[in-house]
Design an enzyme around this catalytic site. Structure first.
Site, PDB file in Angstrom:
ATOM      1  N   GLY A  15       6.289  -1.146  17.280  1.00  0.00           N
ATOM      2  CA  GLY A  15       5.584   0.111  17.535  1.00  0.00           C
ATOM      3  C   GLY A  15       6.304   1.375  17.117  1.00  0.00           C
ATOM      4  CG  ASN A  17       4.866   2.932  11.235  1.00  0.00           C
ATOM      5  OD1 ASN A  17       4.898   3.892  10.468  1.00  0.00           O
ATOM      6  ND2 ASN A  17       5.417   1.760  10.940  1.00  0.00           N
ATOM      7  CG  LEU A  88       1.231  -8.911  13.293  1.00  0.00           C
ATOM      8  CD1 LEU A  88       2.347  -9.860  13.720  1.00  0.00           C
ATOM      9  CD2 LEU A  88       1.443  -8.457  11.856  1.00  0.00           C
ATOM     10  CG  LEU A  90      -8.639 -11.222   9.896  1.00  0.00           C
ATOM     11  CD1 LEU A  90      -9.704 -12.258   9.533  1.00  0.00           C
ATOM     12  CD2 LEU A  90      -8.572 -10.138   8.829  1.00  0.00           C
ATOM     13  CG  HIS A 107       0.318  -4.450   3.405  1.00  0.00           C
ATOM     14  ND1 HIS A 107       0.220  -5.516   4.255  1.00  0.00           N
ATOM     15  CD2 HIS A 107       0.948  -4.895   2.300  1.00  0.00           C
ATOM     16  CE1 HIS A 107       0.769  -6.581   3.696  1.00  0.00           C
ATOM     17  NE2 HIS A 107       1.220  -6.231   2.498  1.00  0.00           N
ATOM     18  CD  GLU A 179       8.350  11.437   2.817  1.00  0.00           C
ATOM     19  OE1 GLU A 179       9.115  10.470   2.575  1.00  0.00           O
ATOM     20  OE2 GLU A 179       8.101  12.345   2.002  1.00  0.00           O
TER      21      GLU A 179
HETATM   22  C1  GRF Z   1       5.312  -1.785   9.396  1.00  0.00           C
HETATM   23  O1  GRF Z   1       6.218  -2.019   8.354  1.00  0.00           O
HETATM   24  C2  GRF Z   1       3.901  -1.828   8.906  1.00  0.00           C
HETATM   25  O2  GRF Z   1       3.745  -1.485   7.585  1.00  0.00           O
HETATM   26  C3  GRF Z   1       3.539  -3.273   9.064  1.00  0.00           C
HETATM   27  O3  GRF Z   1       4.226  -3.712  10.202  1.00  0.00           O
HETATM   28  C4  GRF Z   1       5.366  -2.896  10.427  1.00  0.00           C
HETATM   29  C5  GRF Z   1       5.274  -2.387  11.823  1.00  0.00           C
HETATM   30  O4  GRF Z   1       6.442  -1.770  12.249  1.00  0.00           O
HETATM   31  N1  GRF Z   1       2.105  -3.427   9.068  1.00  0.00           N
HETATM   32  P1  GRF Z   1       6.443  -0.968  13.603  1.00  0.00           P
HETATM   33  O5  GRF Z   1       5.840  -1.881  14.673  1.00  0.00           O
HETATM   34  O6  GRF Z   1       5.612   0.245  13.428  1.00  0.00           O
HETATM   35  O7  GRF Z   1       7.861  -0.655  13.915  1.00  0.00           O
END
Ligand code: GRF
Length: 196
Positions: A15, A17, A88, A90, A107, A179
């Site tokens: 998490g 992001n 992860l 669908l 992605h 970013e």
């Molecule tokens: C990220 O690299 C995203 O692109 C992919 O899974 C990862 C998730 O990382 N879909 P986080 O959970 O946000 O640390």
């Protein structure tokens, strides 16, 4: 005045992001990260939600695929837009239908390369390194009923050095994600408001 747009962020694990996006929008008007939706009881994202003061709900496989529990919850929270950040599974049909062109995913590669079932997390970066690619990057795209196939909205690239490993590449990719992802979400949501 335009309605505030409520976003739900879906995730399955760390998490980082989701946290970055939440911090980006914390002091902005017009867009609110209203909830995290998680499909794993032990996802660290749940802890992050607590620390950020953001509501968080865990839904299991049955909730997602055999009931309307998730869409009911999203409606209850007045959610307008869904962001997948490390989610992860669908997205089931009932959610896609409730949010047409209102769900985006990130992605960690340059789709259509290194996408599809099984291509997630470190698997992606390891495959890129194994194939001795000289660059990789991120793809932000609309979500449809297949893995990683919806229309691309944005891509950004990074170089791969000869001594990069899957781990160092993952770090580079995360920096690109932090970013760009919040800014792209802001733009997509902004376009949505103007087209309504
Ligand atoms: C990220 O690299 C995203 O692109 C992919 O899974 C990862 C998730 O990382 N879909 P986080 O959970 O946000 O640390």
């Amino acid at each position: 005045m335009e309605k505030e747009i409520n976003i739900a962020i879906f995730g399955s694990g760390n998490g980082s992001n989701a946290q970055r996006i939440s911090e980006y929008f914390a002091d902005k008007e017009g867009i609110k990260i209203a909830t995290f939706v998680v499909n794993k009881k032990d996802a660290y994202m749940i802890e992050r939600a607590k620390n950020l003061g953001i509501p968080c709900r865990v839904f299991g496989r049955n909730d997602f695929y055999n009931t309307n529990n998730v869409t009911d919850y999203l409606k209850e929270m007045d959610i307008d837009f869904v962001v997948l950040a490390g989610f992860l599974w669908l997205v089931p049909e009932n959610i896609l239908q409730t949010y047409p062109r209102r769900i985006v995913n990130i992605h960690p590669a340059l789709l259509p390369l290194y996408g599809g079932k099984g291509m997630y997390g470190m698997n992606v970066h390891q495959a890129v390194i194994d194939n001795k690619e000289q660059e990789s990057g991120i793809t932000i795209h609309f979500v449809d009923e297949k893995y990683d196939e919806g229309t691309t909205i944005f891509q950004a690239k990074c170089n791969i050095a000869p001594d990069d490993t899957a781990e160092t590449l993952a770090q580079k990719i995360h920096l690109l994600e932090y970013e760009h992802f919040p800014v792209v979400i802001e733009q997509v949501v902004g376009n949505l408001q103007h087209n309504n």
